[in-house]
Design a protein around this motif. Structure first.
Motif, short mmCIF file in Angstrom:
data_model
loop_
_atom_site.label_atom_id
_atom_site.label_comp_id
_atom_site.label_asym_id
_atom_site.label_seq_id
_atom_site.Cartn_x
_atom_site.Cartn_y
_atom_site.Cartn_z
N ALA A 206 0.82 -1.22 0.00
CA ALA A 206 0.00 0.00 0.00
C ALA A 206 0.85 1.27 0.00
CB ALA A 206 -0.94 0.01 1.20
N PHE A 240 11.71 -0.68 0.10
CA PHE A 240 12.84 -0.09 -0.63
C PHE A 240 14.14 -0.17 0.17
CE2 PHE A 240 9.08 2.39 -2.21
CZ PHE A 240 9.01 1.76 -3.44
N GLU A 518 0.78 -8.82 -7.32
CA GLU A 518 0.63 -8.55 -8.76
C GLU A 518 0.37 -7.08 -9.07
OE1 GLU A 518 -0.85 -12.38 -10.96
OE2 GLU A 518 -2.48 -11.44 -9.84
N TYR A 519 0.19 -6.28 -8.02
CA TYR A 519 -0.15 -4.88 -8.26
C TYR A 519 0.95 -3.94 -7.78
CZ TYR A 519 -4.82 -6.43 -9.49
OH TYR A 519 -5.88 -7.03 -10.11
N GLY A 520 2.18 -4.26 -8.11
CA GLY A 520 3.24 -3.32 -7.77
C GLY A 520 3.67 -3.42 -6.32
N GLY B 23 9.68 4.31 -6.40
CA GLY B 23 8.27 4.56 -6.17
C GLY B 23 7.40 3.93 -7.24
N TRP B 24 6.17 4.42 -7.29
CA TRP B 24 5.18 3.87 -8.20
C TRP B 24 4.92 4.84 -9.36
CZ3 TRP B 24 5.41 2.93 -3.08
CH2 TRP B 24 5.21 1.62 -2.65
N GLU B 68 1.30 2.08 -11.80
CA GLU B 68 1.58 1.32 -10.58
C GLU B 68 2.76 0.35 -10.70
OE1 GLU B 68 0.19 2.36 -7.75
OE2 GLU B 68 -0.85 3.84 -9.02
N VAL B 70 6.50 -0.53 -10.15
CA VAL B 70 7.43 -0.03 -9.13
C VAL B 70 8.80 0.08 -9.78
CG1 VAL B 70 8.30 -0.34 -6.80
CG2 VAL B 70 6.13 -1.39 -7.46
N LEU B 102 11.41 -2.62 -10.42
CA LEU B 102 11.46 -3.45 -9.22
C LEU B 102 10.30 -4.44 -9.19
CD1 LEU B 102 12.37 -0.68 -6.61
CD2 LEU B 102 13.91 -2.37 -7.63
N ASN B 103 9.19 -4.02 -9.77
CA ASN B 103 8.05 -4.95 -9.88
C ASN B 103 7.08 -4.39 -10.91
OD1 ASN B 103 6.65 -7.28 -9.32
ND2 ASN B 103 6.61 -6.95 -7.11
N ILE B 104 6.43 -5.28 -11.63
CA ILE B 104 5.41 -4.85 -12.57
C ILE B 104 4.07 -4.81 -11.85
CG2 ILE B 104 6.64 -5.73 -14.58
CD1 ILE B 104 4.76 -8.18 -14.47
N SER B 105 3.06 -4.31 -12.53
CA SER B 105 1.72 -4.27 -11.94
C SER B 105 0.68 -4.53 -13.01
CB SER B 105 1.46 -2.90 -11.30
OG SER B 105 0.12 -2.82 -10.85
N LYS B 106 -0.30 -5.34 -12.64
CA LYS B 106 -1.47 -5.41 -13.49
C LYS B 106 -2.20 -4.07 -13.41
CE LYS B 106 -3.70 -9.19 -12.01
NZ LYS B 106 -4.47 -10.46 -12.03
N THR B 107 -3.06 -3.80 -14.37
CA THR B 107 -3.83 -2.55 -14.28
C THR B 107 -4.73 -2.62 -13.06
OG1 THR B 107 -3.82 -2.40 -16.67
CG2 THR B 107 -5.42 -1.04 -15.50
N PRO B 109 -7.73 -2.32 -10.43
CA PRO B 109 -9.17 -2.38 -10.70
C PRO B 109 -9.88 -1.04 -10.52
CG PRO B 109 -8.62 -3.47 -8.62
CD PRO B 109 -7.33 -3.12 -9.28
N LEU B 129 -4.64 -1.37 -2.33
CA LEU B 129 -4.55 -0.36 -3.39
C LEU B 129 -5.29 0.91 -2.98
CD1 LEU B 129 -5.11 -2.61 -6.55
CD2 LEU B 129 -2.95 -1.81 -5.55
N ARG B 132 -3.35 3.30 -1.10
CA ARG B 132 -2.37 4.13 -1.82
C ARG B 132 -2.93 5.52 -2.11
NH1 ARG B 132 -0.09 -0.09 -6.40
NH2 ARG B 132 0.89 -1.54 -4.93
#
Lengths: 581, 581
Positions: A206, A240, A518-520, B23-24, B68, B70, B102-107, B109, B129, B132
């Motif tokens: 988050a 981080f 899966e969401y960053g 960050g994101w 989103e 990272v 650092l990480n991917i994200s699905k779109t 919701p 989410l 955030r």
């Protein structure tokens, strides 16, 4: 207020002042024409004086006051003729003008003194009286100070305290959960958290990159000596960061607590790998307040026809300085000690290094004086020392010798109260094999990240994979531990597979966390400290119970309120539950 | 650290500095040869720039970054050509040298924006989410600040935070308990605390004369709009104090929070008796941000053949300034409003005081112009005002008019966001009669002390006994309440008797407390504040859920982790429990 001052603050500077105090009658003494009462509150004790000649009626009334009566007195601060330098208020006394009995007291079932005559069970039943004792009061004061210093320190580093829920979901992995039946969702249960692990990871997802919480955790385990069904953690997580950042940040916290609570400035904490800790101390929580580290002597003892050593995976020992004169009886005691099932060694071999240079061992039959001399040399043993040897399977023998080392440390008085030797133990194995269930278990928990370079071993030799995990150990006690977490769904899935979860089980229990990845999800890691234990160590105590206001006994009972207890049938009915199988 | 700075701190002073940020990806814009990415972390947003001409490959890579994702970037701080004065970092941007995903994200919701497109249920399922979003982040920051300021303030006054247990004993008085089956004590249950009430009183008996705790509490109630099965209290208790001391101490806390959190210096809080609050505002938690207080007109309206008024115990109304031009439709709406079952009035009478001085009412049939003029005069009504009258049983009518007053306050826009009007409501009745069960219930709880002068009434007219109890109210919301407690065993026993407990029931449930009273219990009292609600009020929010990290929905479910849930049969078996009746 029913007082102008507390019983801990009056000094010569207050002489002549009219004051009002309230508190408990600690003790009372009649000395001819004078009656003295020690009045106690949380802050200290102040002496009250009643003079028969000045006011006989009042003095007679005062003589009726029993132990633990609660009174409020008005009087004047006067210099004592007979000062007591041991008491902060020992220079003064109160010449009492009048007093009110705020409440009477039955005679307490034990004395409210540092050395009380009450046994543990009685004191637990009357915990509210036990807590009046100075030692317990100090323990809770220490605990309060530890908590507020922790909060302010972490807060100053932009950590946010975020409350996670207590009514969560049962996840059978790990210890046993306490569960809470849901009335609104019949047949379903909440669980009380064993730790806020998944929630703090979700907080990282988050974006709250620095979280902490001083939080209760619950484990329904059979209670061993110093376990409680509910206990308190300082729970922390950061995003981080690398392992190095986490160690530095929380070494900072530990140093801050040492300084603010104990007034001790600490040097940098040493770091030791798990392998090294096992090889040198036979423990993943080594007490490094004293040396007496292990020496392995496989190559010196094999092939001399001593079957025990020949067949052993490891022959290892410690050199107990100055113990060569241990009697037969003492050596037998040590042998019995290591043969107890909790330690599990099959026997103990000793080599006496006499003050006169003579060498005598329990295996003289197999080893020449030269052989023994070579062993002693390897140990760096000096005349007057005693070498103690164990042999057997590697890890088991190390652990047994570790226990023996601690026992010797105790017998040899090698530790000093007030001495603190913290260290970080790092490079833990990721997994632990269990022979009984024939599967791997997570050494820390299933969310711990493998060391990146060891990830390929997950497929070939999982037992060899090291974790990005670490423990903080003080004086042989594990104060806390943590790890860099997995933040990648695929790796987390693989980890569950290694741990024997089916995909369905993993999804059912931890699907929400894997979905979150899966969401960053950012790289993150953290640590959790056993707050009760940390307080106990700092307070120089033996049991975490002494640092909890209302602990439970070994059967998980609160004997003061008599809980757990039966509930009404209507309650069960509302919950759609029946007792019995 | 995977960053040298946060996304909230870079300014012109950092120009030319090489920095690393993590960050994101909040959003990304392609503008011809340039790509801009807003990089977000907990602390803010910083603009990243990629220049196609300078590094086409990097720029193309950057264009692949989705919402989103990272990332971690290295780059140089540069002055923006097009500054954004609305952003703290709006003067600068980062000329990116390289970056790592650092990480991917699905779109996600729903959009991670202040005005998100996600409905509540969806946001709850993906709470990690939702958190955030700026608004939620700010709410939790406020909560953290409130907590740490509370702790430091109370600590500075020598309050000790003492943790009380969560596994306690079920006491059916009050709301419904959540219970926890004990495996080690089959057939027996712990309960989760509805509040630490008895424990904090025992701490007073134990001599810890100033206690507080920010603590979770649990109530298994059917969840109304803004209730949660677990919630947080600032729980406090003091010994050797009077009600006056407690009000002053916690008014101090409230003022400190106003100042430290909202930067508002508050005047002394007014105090109002329960009777006055009911008579003037029809509520024991009056919103005093606006006036429109009640005027009773029994003596002006009786005996004029209007049956409704003649038969009413109370005829009472408010004067809505400037509302004389309310349309027929508006008046009908108000009539419907008061006739809803939640309000429960049987009808609404109005008197229009026309701007031209004309007077027109819905009861013109029964009252002459002189009669109406006299009423208007009593109300201090001015031309252009509208008087609204209710009639019926005293308390019910007051409450209904109180609700109407709040509704009119809303329609007339009488409150300003950011305006805070706290007050103490005091002199509560000790007991409340329940017609259905035909018994008295404790208005606060069974440990509340009657006002000493009213104790004799306990035998003769319990309903008339006033309590030494008080509530802190801010803007019509009860933030907390408390009382001076009973500290005498006999009085406590009598109180239980009045509440319909048999001696056995009282001893069984609260024997430990009554026993404690026999061993020198000091006079004591305290207060508990609803921490979630206090945060909500200070944050200008509508629902306490928005100020909790992981709230539950109206069925008590956490839809994110899907809890409560079924547990394994083995768990039930170990607990000796069966589902079903």
């Amino acid at each position: 207020m029913l007082r102008t001052h507390t019983c801990g603050e009056l000094k010569m500077a207050h002489q002549g002042l009219d004051v009002k105090l309230s508190g408990w009658v600690q003790r009372s003494r009649d000395m001819g024409g004078l009656t003295f009462i020690d009045l106690r509150d949380r802050y200290g004790i102040t002496q009250l004086v009643f003079n028969m000649e000045v006011n006989g009626t009042l003095c007679m009334e005062a003589r009726k006051l029993g132990r633990e009566f609660v009174i409020s007195v008005n009087g004047k601060v006067a210099e004592r003729s007979n000062k007591n330098p041991k008491m902060p208020t020992g220079d003064v006394e109160i010449l009492v003008d009048n007093f009110t009995v705020l409440n009477i007291s039955k005679t307490p079932p034990f004395t409210i003194e540092d050395n009380t005559d009450g046994g543990e069970e009685l004191r637990m039943k009357y915990r509210y009286l036990d807590l009046r004792r100075n030692a317990n009061k100090k323990n809770l004061e220490l605990r309060h100070k530890m908590a507020i210093e922790t909060r302010n320190y972490l807060s100053s580093l932009h950590f946010m305290e975020i409350e996670t829920p207590y009514l969560i979901k049962s996840t059978p992995e790990g210890a046993r959960d306490f569960v809470v039946p849901s009335r609104m969702n019949p047949g379903q249960f909440y669980a009380l958290p064993q730790s806020p692990q998944t929630f703090k990871q979700l907080l990282m997802v988050a974006g709250f990159d620095r979280y902490f919480q001083i939080v209760h955790c619950f484990r329904d385990e059979d209670l061993r000596a110093d376990r409680q069904p509910e206990f308190t953690q300082i729970d922390c997580e950061m995003a981080f960061v690398t392992q190095e950042d986490i160690l530095n940040t929380f070494e900072g916290l530990a140093k801050h607590l040492f300084m603010s609570v104990l007034k001790m400035k600490m040097d940098e904490f040493p770091r030791m790998s798990y392998a090294q800790a096992m090889d040198l101390y036979g423990s993943d929580k080594p007490d490094i307040r004293f040396g007496m580290t292990f020496t392995e002597i496989n190559e010196l003892v094999k092939g001399k026809n001593f079957k025990v050593f020949d067949e052993a995976e490891l022959v290892v020992g410690i050199n107990a300085a100055g113990c060569s004169e241990y009697s037969r009886k003492q050596l037998d005691e040590l042998t019995d000690f290591v043969k107890r099932p909790q330690v599990g060694a099959s026997g103990l071999v000793y080599i006496r290094h006499g003050a006169d240079g003579s060498v005598k061992s329990s295996v003289d039959k197999f080893y020449s004086q030269d052989d023994l001399a070579a062993i002693l040399e390897k140990f760096g043993s000096k005349p007057g020392d005693l070498v103690l040897l164990l042999a057997g399977k590697r890890e088991k023998t190390q652990t047994a010798l570790g226990t023996l080392r601690l026992e010797m440390g105790k017998r040899m008085n090698l530790t000093t109260p007030g001495d603190f030797k913290p260290l970080w133990v790092i490079d833990f194995p990721l997994l632990e094999w269990d022979d009984e269930t024939r599967r791997f278990y997570a050494k820390h928990h299933p969310f711990t990240s493998p060391a990146p370079e060891d990830i390929p071993l997950l497929d070939t030799d999982p037992g060899q994979v090291r974790a990005n995990a670490y423990d903080l150990v003080i004086n042989g006690v594990e104060i806390g531990g943590g790890s860099i977490r997995i933040h990648n769904k695929e790796l987390q899935k693989k980890m569950f597979t290694v741990l024997g979860f089916s995909d369905e089980e993993a999804a059912d229990q931890f699907g929400f966390l894997m979905n979150a990845f899966e969401y960053g999800a950012p790289p993150h890691g953290g640590v959790a400290f056993g707050f009760d234990r940390w307080c106990t160590i700092f307070g120089g105590g033996e049991s975490i119970r002494d640092f909890m206001a209302f602990p439970k006994n070994n059967s998980g009972r609160d004997v003061m309120i008599d809980s757990p207890s039966a509930i009404k049938f209507e309650q069960l009915k509302e919950l759609n539950l029946k007792i019995g199988l």
